[in-house]
Motif scaffolding. Structure first.
Motif, mmCIF file in Angstrom:
data_model
loop_
_atom_site.group_PDB
_atom_site.id
_atom_site.type_symbol
_atom_site.label_atom_id
_atom_site.label_comp_id
_atom_site.label_asym_id
_atom_site.label_seq_id
_atom_site.Cartn_x
_atom_site.Cartn_y
_atom_site.Cartn_z
ATOM 1 N N ASN A 79 37.399 40.879 50.821
ATOM 2 C CA ASN A 79 38.283 42.073 50.606
ATOM 3 C C ASN A 79 38.073 42.814 49.175
ATOM 4 N N ILE A 80 36.876 42.643 48.899
ATOM 5 C CA ILE A 80 36.428 43.346 47.471
ATOM 6 C C ILE A 80 36.466 44.784 47.601
ATOM 7 N N PHE A 81 36.334 45.510 48.620
ATOM 8 C CA PHE A 81 36.516 46.828 48.873
ATOM 9 C C PHE A 81 37.792 47.450 48.732
ATOM 10 N N THR A 82 38.950 46.769 48.705
ATOM 11 C CA THR A 82 40.434 47.074 48.436
ATOM 12 C C THR A 82 41.022 46.398 47.558
ATOM 13 N N ASP A 83 40.139 45.240 46.926
ATOM 14 C CA ASP A 83 40.863 44.326 45.888
ATOM 15 C C ASP A 83 39.991 44.181 44.579
ATOM 16 N N PHE A 84 39.746 45.278 43.935
ATOM 17 C CA PHE A 84 38.692 45.196 42.830
ATOM 18 C C PHE A 84 39.170 45.436 41.463
ATOM 19 N N TYR A 85 40.473 45.624 41.189
ATOM 20 C CA TYR A 85 41.043 45.971 39.735
ATOM 21 C C TYR A 85 40.960 45.062 38.927
ATOM 22 N N SER A 86 40.936 45.013 37.661
ATOM 23 C CA SER A 86 40.609 44.076 36.794
ATOM 24 C C SER A 86 41.509 44.233 35.616
ATOM 25 N N LYS A 87 42.161 43.287 35.076
ATOM 26 C CA LYS A 87 42.876 43.451 33.573
ATOM 27 C C LYS A 87 41.934 43.600 32.377
ATOM 28 N N PHE A 88 42.176 44.243 31.297
ATOM 29 C CA PHE A 88 41.260 44.219 30.163
ATOM 30 C C PHE A 88 42.129 44.003 29.039
ATOM 31 N N SER A 89 41.756 44.055 27.943
ATOM 32 C CA SER A 89 42.244 44.023 26.543
ATOM 33 C C SER A 89 41.797 44.655 25.855
ATOM 34 N N HIS A 90 42.729 45.601 25.072
ATOM 35 C CA HIS A 90 42.175 46.490 23.740
ATOM 36 C C HIS A 90 41.743 45.624 22.782
ATOM 37 N N VAL A 150 35.989 48.782 22.199
ATOM 38 C CA VAL A 150 35.372 49.871 21.178
ATOM 39 C C VAL A 150 35.404 50.994 21.898
ATOM 40 N N VAL A 151 35.889 51.967 21.191
ATOM 41 C CA VAL A 151 35.888 53.427 21.578
ATOM 42 C C VAL A 151 35.647 54.177 20.442
ATOM 43 N N LYS A 152 34.410 55.116 20.809
ATOM 44 C CA LYS A 152 33.850 55.811 19.904
ATOM 45 C C LYS A 152 33.517 56.982 20.426
ATOM 46 N N PRO A 153 33.409 58.061 19.953
ATOM 47 C CA PRO A 153 32.650 59.415 20.360
ATOM 48 C C PRO A 153 31.147 59.010 20.903
ATOM 49 N N GLY A 154 31.051 59.040 22.253
ATOM 50 C CA GLY A 154 29.720 58.903 22.722
ATOM 51 C C GLY A 154 29.478 57.252 23.273
ATOM 52 N N TYR A 155 30.561 56.662 23.187
ATOM 53 C CA TYR A 155 30.302 55.245 23.300
ATOM 54 C C TYR A 155 31.834 54.526 23.597
ATOM 55 N N HIS A 156 31.589 53.784 24.788
ATOM 56 C CA HIS A 156 33.143 52.862 25.194
ATOM 57 C C HIS A 156 32.514 51.618 25.677
ATOM 58 N N SER A 157 32.991 50.485 25.184
ATOM 59 C CA SER A 157 32.734 49.175 25.630
ATOM 60 C C SER A 157 34.046 48.474 25.908
ATOM 61 N N LEU A 158 34.489 47.433 26.767
ATOM 62 C CA LEU A 158 35.435 46.642 27.136
ATOM 63 C C LEU A 158 34.848 45.465 27.809
ATOM 64 N N GLU A 159 35.758 44.241 28.033
ATOM 65 C CA GLU A 159 35.422 43.567 29.131
ATOM 66 C C GLU A 159 36.354 43.405 30.343
ATOM 67 N N LEU A 160 35.856 43.435 31.507
ATOM 68 C CA LEU A 160 36.750 43.166 32.486
ATOM 69 C C LEU A 160 37.060 41.697 32.620
ATOM 70 N N GLN A 161 38.383 41.254 32.588
ATOM 71 C CA GLN A 161 38.543 40.038 32.439
ATOM 72 C C GLN A 161 38.733 39.144 33.831
ATOM 73 N N ARG A 162 38.894 39.752 34.817
ATOM 74 C CA ARG A 162 38.893 39.288 36.218
ATOM 75 C C ARG A 162 37.492 38.848 36.502
ATOM 76 N N PHE A 163 36.577 39.610 36.190
ATOM 77 C CA PHE A 163 35.047 39.102 36.556
ATOM 78 C C PHE A 163 34.186 38.828 35.437
ATOM 79 N N ASN A 164 34.737 38.701 34.170
ATOM 80 C CA ASN A 164 33.936 38.259 33.060
ATOM 81 C C ASN A 164 32.757 39.249 32.664
ATOM 82 N N ILE A 165 32.783 40.622 32.772
ATOM 83 C CA ILE A 165 31.776 41.483 32.830
ATOM 84 C C ILE A 165 31.891 42.131 31.524
#
Length: 768
Positions: free
Chosen positions: A115-126, A130-145
């Motif tokens: 069911n991945i095509f309809t159930d793919f949302y993931s939590k994340f934490s601030h 890291v958010v900067k002009p020209g760059y954004h990084s975060l971790e998808l907690q559900r998938f550990n990516i």
């Protein structure tokens, strides 16, 4: 925070790129002195923001604006929303009425593979973001990516670090609700095991009336194991196995063809060096942000200043490809247009989408005109391209087409200011005729907001016949913002600006004609009550009228706020009120009352309808009354301009948090630009459209402000603003000099400022 050795910056910044290219060169050595991009706080006001508001992995005015989406349904309350802890995808286009190409990396398990095509949302934490002009990084907690994003102007660049020994995939969510419009008819075609091309249609919206096809090219640094299409959703999954190193993905965008998407990628991102792109983006942002250097005040206020300036340099998005091809939707059928080319084969300018220029006269007219004239000139040529294609100068184009967003001919002051400042010099007769067409029957002034198929909502025929637009419109409802009194005031000001251009070009008859029209605001001033008041078709004053009722004849405002919408003739408005002293006392009282509500109608655009907030007499949360602090200048009270502009700056534009910032109505750089101008203490109440392009001096919040002037446009090198003894109490200018000459009226002219020099202000405290 103070910087010492800033003279190095101005030596290094003395080399500009060619005209019509917003890039400057700042070497890495400068970052040892100051990193302007690091002072930007992108999360400002993101609790209240809308689809096109937030930016992270993007370049100035980039076609690609790559960032995570926490909410995806609707133009408002969508995109990156700080309080939402769920990621629903990473999309590449966050534009005015446009969205497109949402992707989501995932890992597979026994629980989700069916069911991945309809159930793919993931939590994340601030906490891991890291958010900067020209760059954004975060971790998808559900998938550990771990997700890392950056971009060039037209290419999104992704870096995904998957957990070891995981079965991984990238979902291309091409058929989905996405911000202001649905994405439909998504197609993906495989070229080889590392390259794909495709397209998706951004379906029409209430504001953008035609389909817009988005083409894209995808390239990966590792092979895809297999491509899967889900028949139920119509979406696609790229499957990978045994990923032991980070996966890199490029996604190039084009609005014209797959071939041009490929060309955009080949031209802008031929390599796989992710860190180099992050560094290049940082350099480009620093080169633009670094044109203004501030010293003094607090570190928080310096960070807020550069966040405001950052907002002034984005939002309006490129739609043309590297070869100058662009989407033209102004005709009956779609066509691919071609921008004129330079001798080297590159386009002479970029073509743009844009929200309305409604309010630009008090914001980007002045900021871009002083600090970024090459950007200003490029936007005028882009707007003229719409005239060449569709017969009208656009006031807010999207998808290569007119949207008729907001009202009037808001692009006229934008052009006239550019001409008066010497930014736009060529083909002025052609420009004048293009602008004049908008002010006449069958022009854009005749259309109300989003009035795509009729020309009755703007009430222009009544304006021409009776000297005002009646409220309500006797012919019915045809578009948005059919508020007759507000339309009358707007038309009168815009007519005055066109008259100034007519005068400059020696068109005396046209000058007299538009000057006469510019006095139509007088027809709505009711001397008995001292306010602007709507009239009906019979010329009768609106019954049971209160100047504090919101949108009763006035556009996104009430009568108290809109009474001061006479930026071309505040002294005459003052006489109608009984004299300058009476007028300044009246306005001062309005500011005192507005202060109790912090000068805004709440902290979001929607709050303007609140029973209490809608009655605020001055609102710095929306465009119609953002000039009012500087109206005191024209009433002989620059001291009240200094007092109230400093109050507004501190209250409205002083915070640095996700919960506030622009009160939810930052229209693609307008409120950010306003904040910058109020903080450096320079403003142009008529939008810089008079022959001398006069600046009114306010109350700068910094001890020293250094503005680098563009050598291709201006003879001076720098403008310095010094505020001696400046603090939160000393907000009044005891005296001001420019290059040693006393400024008794606290005004300067564009030709003097751009010749370079020092504006020196001695600040003091006093009772207002």
């Amino acid at each position: 925070m103070r910087y010492c050795k800033f003279f190095i910056l101005f030596i290094l910044l003395s080399v500009f790129a060619c005209k019509n290219d917003s890039k400057q060169i700042i070497t890495d050595e400068v970052y040892k002195e100051v990193d302007f991009s690091n002072m930007v706080y992108p999360q400002l006001d993101t609790e209240n923001s809308r689809w096109f508001f937030f930016s992270s992995a993007c370049r100035p005015f980039g076609m690609v604006n790559l960032s995570p989406d926490n909410q995806i349904d609707g133009a408002w309350g969508s995109g990156y929303r700080y309080k939402t802890d769920t990621i629903k995808g990473f999309s590449h286009i966050h534009g005015w009425q446009i969205s497109g190409v949402s992707v989501m990396p995932v890992t597979f398990s026994e629980e989700n593979k069916n069911n991945i095509f309809t159930d793919f949302y993931s939590k994340f934490s601030h906490d891991n973001e890291v958010v900067k002009p020209g760059y954004h990084s975060l971790e998808l907690q559900r998938f550990n990516i771990k997700i890392e994003l950056t971009s060039t102007k037209r290419v999104g660049f992704h870096k995904y670090t998957f957990p070891e020994k995981s079965e991984a995939g990238i979902l291309l969510n091409l058929n989905t609700v996405l911000g202001p419009s649905d994405n439909a008819n998504g197609i993906l075609k495989q070229i080889n095991d590392k390259e794909f091309v495709g397209s998706v249609v951004a379906t029409p919206t209430h504001r953008r009336p035609k389909d817009l096809k988005v083409f894209f090219k995808i390239a990966l640094n590792q092979s895809v194991n297999h491509l899967q299409k889900d028949e139920e959703t119509g979406n696609y999954m790229l499957h990978f196995k045994d990923l032991n190193t980070p996966l890199f993905m490029k996604v190039a965008i084009s609005y014209t063809s797959e071939e041009n998407a490929s060309l955009n990628m080949k031209t802008e991102l031929p390599h796989w060096d992710f860190n180099a792109v992050v560094s290049d983006s940082k350099t480009e942002w620093n080169s633009l942000l670094g044109r203004i250097k501030v010293e003094g005040n607090t570190e928080k206020q310096q960070k807020r200043f550069y966040t405001d300036l950052w907002h002034a340099l984005q939002g309006r998005r490129t739609i043309s490809d590297v070869n100058g091809a662009y989407p033209d939707n102004t005709g009956k059928s779609f066509r691919i247009g071609q921008l004129p080319l330079k001798e080297d084969g590159t386009p002479k300018f970029n073509h743009y989408n844009s929200d309305a220029f409604w309010g630009a006269q008090w914001t980007i007219n002045t900021l871009w005109g002083l600090v970024y004239p090459e950007i200003y000139e490029e936007f005028t040529w882009s707007l003229l391209q719409y005239y060449k294609d569709g017969g009208l100068v656009a006031r807010g184009p999207s998808g290569g087409n007119y949207t008729y967003v907001m009202t009037g001919s808001s692009s006229t002051p934008f052009f006239v200011s550019a001409i008066q400042k010497g930014i736009l010099k060529n083909n002025l007769e052609y420009v004048y005729e293009a602008l004049k067409k908008n002010h006449m029957p069958n022009g854009i002034m005749e259309k109300a907001g989003y009035e795509h198929k009729t020309q009755k909502g703007g009430g222009l025929k009544y304006y021409l016949k009776n000297g005002f637009v009646p409220h309500p419109n006797p012919e019915g409802k045809f578009g948005g913002h059919q508020d007759g009194a507000g339309l009358t005031l707007e038309y009168a000001y815009q007519d005055w600006t066109l008259a100034q251009l007519a005068l400059k070009l020696g068109k005396k008859a046209d000058y007299n004609y538009f000057m006469k029209r510019s006095k139509n605001y007088q027809n709505l001033f009711n001397k008995k009550i001292g306010w602007m008041q709507p009239k009906n078709i019979k010329g009768q004053w609106q019954a049971d009228y209160s100047p504090y009722n919101y949108e009763e004849g006035f556009i996104e405002a009430n009568g108290a706020q809109s009474t001061w919408f006479v930026p071309h003739n505040i002294p005459e408005l003052g006489e109608l009120m009984g004299g300058k002293d009476v007028a300044s006392d009246k306005l001062n009282t309005q500011f005192e009352e507005a202060e109790t509500l912090n000068f805004t109608s709440g902290t979001s655009h929607a709050s303007e309808l609140h029973p209490e907030y809608r009655k605020i007499p001055i609102n710095y949360g929306n465009q119609p009354s953002i000039q009012t602090a500087f109206a005191f200048h024209k009433l002989g009270r620059p001291d009240l301009t200094q007092y109230w502009s400093r109050k507004v700056t501190s209250t409205v534009f002083g915070g640095l948090a996700p919960s506030t910032g622009y009160n939810g109505d930052e229209d693609q750089g307008l409120m950010g630009s306003l904040a910058v101008l109020m903080k450096i203490g320079l403003f142009q109440i008529n939008g810089g459209t008079d022959a001398d392009a006069e600046y009114q001096i306010g109350s700068p919040i910094f001890d020293k402000i250094s503005i680098q002037l563009h050598p291709d446009y201006y003879s001076g090198k720098t403008l310095e603003i010094l505020a001696t003894d400046n603090n939160e109490t000393n907000v009044f200018a005891k005296e001001a000099t420019f290059n040693g000459k006393s400024l008794k009226e606290f005004t300067l002219f564009h030709k003097d400022i751009t010749s370079g020099g020092v504006l020196n202000m001695k600040m003091e405290a006093r009772d207002n």
